[in-house]
Design an enzyme around this catalytic site. Structure first.
Site, PDB file in Angstrom:
ATOM      1  CB  ALA A 198      -0.986   0.031   1.313  1.00 56.14           C
ATOM      2  CB  CYS A 199       1.952   3.797  -1.731  1.00 55.99           C
ATOM      3  SG  CYS A 199       0.960   3.785  -3.326  1.00 55.99           S
ATOM      4  CG  ASP A 200       0.307   8.720   0.530  1.00 55.32           C
ATOM      5  OD1 ASP A 200       0.035   8.453   1.767  1.00 55.32           O
ATOM      6  OD2 ASP A 200       1.243   9.644   0.532  1.00 55.32           O
ATOM      7  CB  ILE A 223      -2.984   3.736   3.257  1.00 54.43           C
ATOM      8  CG1 ILE A 223      -1.510   3.236   2.916  1.00 54.43           C
ATOM      9  CG2 ILE A 223      -3.255   3.643   4.820  1.00 54.43           C
ATOM     10  CD1 ILE A 223      -0.573   4.327   3.738  1.00 54.43           C
TER      11      ILE A 223
END
Length: 109
Positions: A17-19, A50
């Site tokens: 996950a990332c922004d 996320i």
């Protein structure tokens, strides 16, 4: 803790996950997915933002700067922090530990 702190036994789904869930995590998930597939492990690898981490995730991987946010979003999940989405030595370690765990399970049958 790193990879050594991850309970490998029951991992079926890994979420990177990332922004935004598009650039960094997509490339990182593709790299991990390739390693998992090459090792013939029955683990699904996906990427997402996320804010959209699915409840069925067994392990959530994020950049070290985003781990706090991911833990706040999914506090009851296992988390692994990496410092580089594109060159994460943790991926090789995860695959190696997963293979060892699978072999132990197979041999104890």
């Amino acid at each position: 803790l790193g990879v050594a702190g991850v309970d490998i036994k029951n991992i079926k789904k890994i979420v990177v996950a990332c922004d935004a869930g598009m650039g960094s995590s997509a490339m990182s998930a593709a790299a991990l997915k390739k390693k998992v597939k090459a090792a013939n492990l029955p683990i699904e690898v996906i990427n997402t933002a996320i804010s959209k981490i699915p409840d069925d995730a067994d392990l959530i991987i994020t950049h070290v700067e985003l781990t706090g946010t991911a833990k706040a979003a999914q506090p009851n999940k296992q988390h692994l922090s990496i410092s580089n989405y594109l060159k994460a030595p943790e991926y090789d370690q995860l695959v190696e530990r997963s293979l060892k765990s699978a072999m132990k399970s197979f041999l104890s049958m």
